[in-house]
Write a protein that holds these residues in place. Structure first.
Motif, PDB file in Angstrom:
ATOM      1  N   SER A 190       0.863  -1.182   0.000  1.00 51.11           N
ATOM      2  CA  SER A 190       0.000   0.000   0.000  1.00 51.11           C
ATOM      3  C   SER A 190       0.897   1.228   0.000  1.00 51.11           C
ATOM      4  O   SER A 190       2.110   1.126   0.198  1.00 51.11           O
ATOM      5  CB  SER A 190      -0.927   0.009   1.221  1.00 51.11           C
ATOM      6  N   THR A 191       0.314   2.401  -0.235  1.00 51.76           N
ATOM      7  CA  THR A 191       1.135   3.610  -0.291  1.00 51.76           C
ATOM      8  C   THR A 191       0.321   4.841   0.071  1.00 51.76           C
ATOM      9  O   THR A 191      -0.901   4.871  -0.122  1.00 51.76           O
ATOM     10  CB  THR A 191       1.745   3.807  -1.696  1.00 51.76           C
ATOM     11  N   THR A 192       1.011   5.853   0.591  1.00 57.01           N
ATOM     12  CA  THR A 192       0.394   7.151   0.865  1.00 57.01           C
ATOM     13  C   THR A 192       0.534   8.083  -0.331  1.00 57.01           C
ATOM     14  O   THR A 192      -0.022   9.174  -0.339  1.00 57.01           O
ATOM     15  CB  THR A 192       1.056   7.820   2.079  1.00 57.01           C
ATOM     16  N   GLY A 193       1.320   7.678  -1.331  1.00 54.50           N
ATOM     17  CA  GLY A 193       1.557   8.520  -2.489  1.00 54.50           C
ATOM     18  C   GLY A 193       2.771   9.416  -2.348  1.00 54.50           C
ATOM     19  O   GLY A 193       3.046  10.233  -3.227  1.00 54.50           O
ATOM     20  N   CYS A 194       3.520   9.268  -1.260  1.00 48.21           N
ATOM     21  CA  CYS A 194       4.733  10.064  -1.054  1.00 48.21           C
ATOM     22  C   CYS A 194       5.965   9.270  -1.492  1.00 48.21           C
ATOM     23  O   CYS A 194       5.881   8.067  -1.743  1.00 48.21           O
ATOM     24  CB  CYS A 194       4.856  10.471   0.410  1.00 48.21           C
ATOM     25  N   ILE A 195       7.110   9.950  -1.551  1.00 46.35           N
ATOM     26  CA  ILE A 195       8.335   9.307  -2.033  1.00 46.35           C
ATOM     27  C   ILE A 195       8.654   8.054  -1.226  1.00 46.35           C
ATOM     28  O   ILE A 195       8.996   7.006  -1.771  1.00 46.35           O
ATOM     29  CB  ILE A 195       9.521  10.288  -1.975  1.00 46.35           C
TER      30      ILE A 195
ATOM     31  N   GLY B 242       5.557   3.974   0.866  1.00 45.38           N
ATOM     32  CA  GLY B 242       5.157   2.587   0.661  1.00 45.38           C
ATOM     33  C   GLY B 242       5.152   1.771   1.943  1.00 45.38           C
ATOM     34  O   GLY B 242       5.960   1.989   2.844  1.00 45.38           O
ATOM     35  N   THR B 243       4.225   0.822   2.013  1.00 49.79           N
ATOM     36  CA  THR B 243       4.135  -0.105   3.148  1.00 49.79           C
ATOM     37  C   THR B 243       3.867  -1.506   2.619  1.00 49.79           C
ATOM     38  O   THR B 243       3.072  -1.678   1.694  1.00 49.79           O
ATOM     39  CB  THR B 243       3.005   0.297   4.114  1.00 49.79           C
ATOM     40  N   ILE B 244       4.550  -2.485   3.185  1.00 52.85           N
ATOM     41  CA  ILE B 244       4.281  -3.890   2.872  1.00 52.85           C
ATOM     42  C   ILE B 244       3.899  -4.594   4.168  1.00 52.85           C
ATOM     43  O   ILE B 244       4.632  -4.531   5.162  1.00 52.85           O
ATOM     44  CB  ILE B 244       5.499  -4.580   2.233  1.00 52.85           C
ATOM     45  N   THR B 245       2.744  -5.247   4.150  1.00 52.04           N
ATOM     46  CA  THR B 245       2.274  -6.013   5.302  1.00 52.04           C
ATOM     47  C   THR B 245       2.464  -7.493   5.005  1.00 52.04           C
ATOM     48  O   THR B 245       1.909  -8.017   4.036  1.00 52.04           O
ATOM     49  CB  THR B 245       0.794  -5.718   5.591  1.00 52.04           C
ATOM     50  N   ALA B 246       3.270  -8.146   5.837  1.00 45.39           N
ATOM     51  CA  ALA B 246       3.611  -9.554   5.620  1.00 45.39           C
ATOM     52  C   ALA B 246       2.572 -10.477   6.241  1.00 45.39           C
ATOM     53  O   ALA B 246       1.946 -10.151   7.254  1.00 45.39           O
ATOM     54  CB  ALA B 246       4.985  -9.849   6.212  1.00 45.39           C
TER      55      ALA B 246
ATOM     56  N   ASN C  65       7.169 -11.770  -6.011  1.00 42.03           N
ATOM     57  CA  ASN C  65       7.538 -10.358  -6.132  1.00 42.03           C
ATOM     58  C   ASN C  65       6.391  -9.457  -5.668  1.00 42.03           C
ATOM     59  O   ASN C  65       5.226  -9.688  -5.988  1.00 42.03           O
ATOM     60  CB  ASN C  65       7.887 -10.041  -7.581  1.00 42.03           C
ATOM     61  N   ILE C  66       6.747  -8.431  -4.887  1.00 43.13           N
ATOM     62  CA  ILE C  66       5.768  -7.460  -4.377  1.00 43.13           C
ATOM     63  C   ILE C  66       6.175  -6.086  -4.904  1.00 43.13           C
ATOM     64  O   ILE C  66       7.301  -5.640  -4.668  1.00 43.13           O
ATOM     65  CB  ILE C  66       5.736  -7.446  -2.841  1.00 43.13           C
ATOM     66  N   ILE C  67       5.269  -5.416  -5.595  1.00 47.12           N
ATOM     67  CA  ILE C  67       5.590  -4.126  -6.214  1.00 47.12           C
ATOM     68  C   ILE C  67       5.028  -2.980  -5.374  1.00 47.12           C
ATOM     69  O   ILE C  67       3.842  -2.958  -5.056  1.00 47.12           O
ATOM     70  CB  ILE C  67       5.027  -4.041  -7.644  1.00 47.12           C
ATOM     71  N   VAL C  68       5.913  -2.046  -5.029  1.00 47.84           N
ATOM     72  CA  VAL C  68       5.495  -0.799  -4.377  1.00 47.84           C
ATOM     73  C   VAL C  68       5.596   0.310  -5.420  1.00 47.84           C
ATOM     74  O   VAL C  68       6.666   0.549  -5.972  1.00 47.84           O
ATOM     75  CB  VAL C  68       6.380  -0.459  -3.162  1.00 47.84           C
ATOM     76  N   ALA C  69       4.478   0.947  -5.709  1.00 49.79           N
ATOM     77  CA  ALA C  69       4.439   2.028  -6.701  1.00 49.79           C
ATOM     78  C   ALA C  69       3.842   3.269  -6.043  1.00 49.79           C
ATOM     79  O   ALA C  69       2.622   3.414  -5.962  1.00 49.79           O
ATOM     80  CB  ALA C  69       3.621   1.611  -7.918  1.00 49.79           C
ATOM     81  N   ASN C  70       4.715   4.143  -5.552  1.00 52.63           N
ATOM     82  CA  ASN C  70       4.239   5.323  -4.830  1.00 52.63           C
ATOM     83  C   ASN C  70       3.642   6.380  -5.755  1.00 52.63           C
ATOM     84  O   ASN C  70       2.800   7.173  -5.340  1.00 52.63           O
ATOM     85  CB  ASN C  70       5.381   5.937  -4.017  1.00 52.63           C
ATOM     86  N   GLY C  71       4.102   6.423  -7.004  1.00 47.57           N
ATOM     87  CA  GLY C  71       3.537   7.363  -7.962  1.00 47.57           C
ATOM     88  C   GLY C  71       3.851   8.817  -7.674  1.00 47.57           C
ATOM     89  O   GLY C  71       3.129   9.709  -8.126  1.00 47.57           O
ATOM     90  N   TYR C  72       4.921   9.081  -6.933  1.00 47.62           N
ATOM     91  CA  TYR C  72       5.259  10.462  -6.573  1.00 47.62           C
ATOM     92  C   TYR C  72       6.125  11.093  -7.657  1.00 47.62           C
ATOM     93  O   TYR C  72       7.125  10.519  -8.079  1.00 47.62           O
ATOM     94  CB  TYR C  72       6.003  10.493  -5.241  1.00 47.62           C
TER      95      TYR C  72
END
Length: 242
Positions: free
Chosen positions: A33-38, A41-45, A106-113
């Motif tokens: 998940s992400t807040t949209g900042c640089i 990103g957060t990954i919950t295991a 693979n887990i992708i974090v895409a903050n989009g900032y």
């Protein structure tokens, strides 16, 4: 019949040791998940078959980044990994310190900032009025901006500061001639500063008037002779004169 039951019992034992049937298969996974900042990103295991207190480790592009990037032997019972930049991650998980290690997909974090760009065009003013309105334009960042302006000679003292607004353009109240620093802080807490200024163009010739002027010829009546223009009293500046 007895032989048939013996066969089923043997099959059940084999399935149990193989991890099939009554025993859940072991696996590790993560949700991004992400807040949209640089670094939002957060990954919950999560895991199956690793008991009530599994241990995890987070890797980015195959390199350990948490819980201890300097020690690849360290795992944690914490299931939440935060402050992550965009990228490709995997999780390692185990039941305990001596348990078998399992690796997630693979887990992708895409903050989009998108990094902010701040532009405040300079202004040039005549002698009067000697003030102007500076307008700042922002691209990128996360909406919810605070605009602030200060003198370059005293950058820590804000002359004007806006409230939090979503607009990507902001005009400061009229400011006198000088050199300024404009700072914009977005909702992620990122601040970008740019320089701007207000300068004077100086008086135009058409804006300078003499209180009394003598105009004549060096030799009266000779058209080809030079013209004399003489101020009989002080010159003065007249705004928007013609």
């Amino acid at each position: 019949m007895k032989q048939k039951y013996t066969y089923y019992l043997l099959l059940l034992i084999i399935m149990t040791f193989a991890g099939v049937g009554f025993t859940n298969a072991q696996s590790v996974s993560g949700t991004a998940s992400t807040t949209g900042c640089i670094t939002g990103g957060t990954i919950t295991a999560s895991s199956t078959g690793l008991g009530a207190t599994p241990q995890f480790q987070l890797l980015k592009d195959g390199v350990v980044v948490a819980p201890d990037a300097s020690n690849v032997a360290v795992y944690t019972n914490n299931t939440v990994f935060s402050s992550l930049v965009s990228g490709n991650y995997t999780l390692k998980g185990r039941a305990d310190a001596v348990g078998t290690v399992y690796i997630s997909a693979n887990i992708i974090v895409a903050n989009g900032y998108t990094p902010m760009t701040v532009i405040t065009p300079t202004k040039t003013v005549p002698c009067t009025p000697s003030s102007a309105i500076l307008t700042t334009n922002v691209t990128g960042g996360k909406s919810g901006y605070v605009y602030s302006i200060a003198m370059q000679s005293n950058p820590t003292v804000a002359l004007q500061t806006s409230s939090i607004i979503n607009a990507t353009s902001f005009s400061f109240n009229a400011l006198p001639v000088g050199s300024y620093l404009v700072s914009v802080t977005d909702q992620c807490g990122t601040t970008v500063t740019s320089a701007s200024s207000i300068s004077q163009s100086g008086a135009l010739l058409s804006e300078i008037k003499a209180n009394a002027v003598y105009i004549g010829k060096v030799t009266p009546g000779v058209c080809t002779d030079r013209i004399i223009i003489r101020a009989l009293s002080n010159f003065g500046y007249v705004s928007n004169s013609s």
